[in-house]
Design an enzyme around this catalytic site. Structure first.
Site, PDB file in Angstrom:
ATOM      1  N   ASP A  32      30.834  40.059  48.543  1.00  0.00           N
ATOM      2  CA  ASP A  32      29.605  40.594  47.941  1.00  0.00           C
ATOM      3  C   ASP A  32      28.498  40.945  48.939  1.00  0.00           C
ATOM      4  O   ASP A  32      27.806  41.941  48.768  1.00  0.00           O
ATOM      5  CB  ASP A  32      29.036  39.623  46.898  1.00  0.00           C
ATOM      6  CG  ASP A  32      29.853  39.572  45.613  1.00  0.00           C
ATOM      7  OD1 ASP A  32      30.826  40.361  45.480  1.00  0.00           O
ATOM      8  OD2 ASP A  32      29.526  38.750  44.733  1.00  0.00           O
TER       9      ASP A  32
ATOM     10  N   ARG B 189      34.120  43.037  37.165  1.00  0.00           N
ATOM     11  CA  ARG B 189      34.489  41.958  36.259  1.00  0.00           C
ATOM     12  C   ARG B 189      33.690  42.052  34.961  1.00  0.00           C
ATOM     13  O   ARG B 189      34.223  41.855  33.880  1.00  0.00           O
ATOM     14  CB  ARG B 189      34.270  40.609  36.947  1.00  0.00           C
ATOM     15  CG  ARG B 189      34.979  39.475  36.266  1.00  0.00           C
ATOM     16  CD  ARG B 189      34.978  38.197  37.110  1.00  0.00           C
ATOM     17  NE  ARG B 189      35.799  38.349  38.294  1.00  0.00           N
ATOM     18  CZ  ARG B 189      35.335  38.373  39.543  1.00  0.00           C
ATOM     19  NH1 ARG B 189      34.054  38.227  39.790  1.00  0.00           N
ATOM     20  NH2 ARG B 189      36.158  38.527  40.550  1.00  0.00           N
TER      21      ARG B 189
ATOM     22  N   ASP C  19      42.816  39.204  37.949  1.00  0.00           N
ATOM     23  CA  ASP C  19      43.192  39.422  39.323  1.00  0.00           C
ATOM     24  C   ASP C  19      42.285  40.547  39.774  1.00  0.00           C
ATOM     25  O   ASP C  19      42.172  41.582  39.104  1.00  0.00           O
ATOM     26  CB  ASP C  19      44.672  39.776  39.488  1.00  0.00           C
ATOM     27  CG  ASP C  19      45.138  39.490  40.918  1.00  0.00           C
ATOM     28  OD1 ASP C  19      44.650  38.501  41.518  1.00  0.00           O
ATOM     29  OD2 ASP C  19      45.962  40.242  41.441  1.00  0.00           O
TER      30      ASP C  19
ATOM     31  N   GLY D 109      32.802  35.872  47.891  1.00  0.00           N
ATOM     32  CA  GLY D 109      33.793  36.829  48.388  1.00  0.00           C
ATOM     33  C   GLY D 109      33.159  37.837  49.330  1.00  0.00           C
ATOM     34  O   GLY D 109      32.501  37.471  50.295  1.00  0.00           O
TER      35      GLY D 109
END
Length: 194
Positions: free
Chosen positions: A156, A182, A70, A154
């Site tokens: 970015d 991540r 998440d 997203g």
């Protein structure tokens, strides 16, 4: 001998990132959709609770080990928003473009543009694993008003990295895997799994 690992997501960008790094410890990563696993509910207000719920859901429906993340972007001037609501910040259906438009509009009146991407990874050996393996990563930057770069997904293209003088969308896949929230969380998880 590689082991099957279910990624509790159908996001092809995440699948590619995770597959590249987890192959080093002999995991063959598959999106949950390959096993007809529907998306889990994400009713929680914290990243870790949502990741645990998603990992358990995928493991329960497949009978295999599962990995969930998440993650989202947290903007300091907005009290950490969009946070856990990053994927659906502008409502349903999910839309990166509408999410970015809403974030930039919400941030326009603020001087402080500092933000960070945050990621929690949860690995469960089975659905009722009493000791999920948890790792996290944080990637600091700033939000831009105009997008730059074609890569990533997203937020970015709006996520500026002062040290690199690039947005996350302008990084190569290798650079992003090395620097990102991540990537940090995944390296920490791999160390724990070893």
């Amino acid at each position: 001998m590689s082991r099957t690992l279910i990624l509790a997501s159908n996001n092809q960008g995440k699948l590619k990132e995770f597959s590249a790094l987890l192959s080093s410890i002999n995991f063959d990563v598959h999106a949950q959709g390959e096993f007809n696993v529907p998306e889990a509910e994400e009713p929680h207000v914290t990243f870790v609770e949502n990741a645990i719920a998603k990992a358990r859901h995928a493991a329960r429906l497949t009978g295999k080990p599962a990995l969930a993340d998440d993650s989202g972007v947290c903007v300091n001037a907005l009290g950490g928003a969009p946070g856990v609501y990053s994927a659906r910040y502008a409502g349903e259906p999910k839309s990166d473009q509408r999410n970015n438009e809403k974030l930039i509009a919400d941030l326009s009146a603020h001087v402080d543009k500092s933000a960070y991407y945050y990621c929690v990874l949860v690995f469960v050996r089975h659905a009722d694993d009493p000791q999920p393996v948890i790792a996290e990563g944080r990637w600091n930057g700033e939000m831009l008003a105009e997008p730059r770069g074609q890569g990533g997904f997203g937020y970015d293209a709006y996520f500026w990295l002062p040290e690199q003088q690039k947005t996350a969308a302008e990084l190569t896949a290798e650079e992003k895997n090395r620097l990102s929230h991540r990537g940090q969380a995944l390296r920490a998880l791999i160390e724990k799994l070893r």
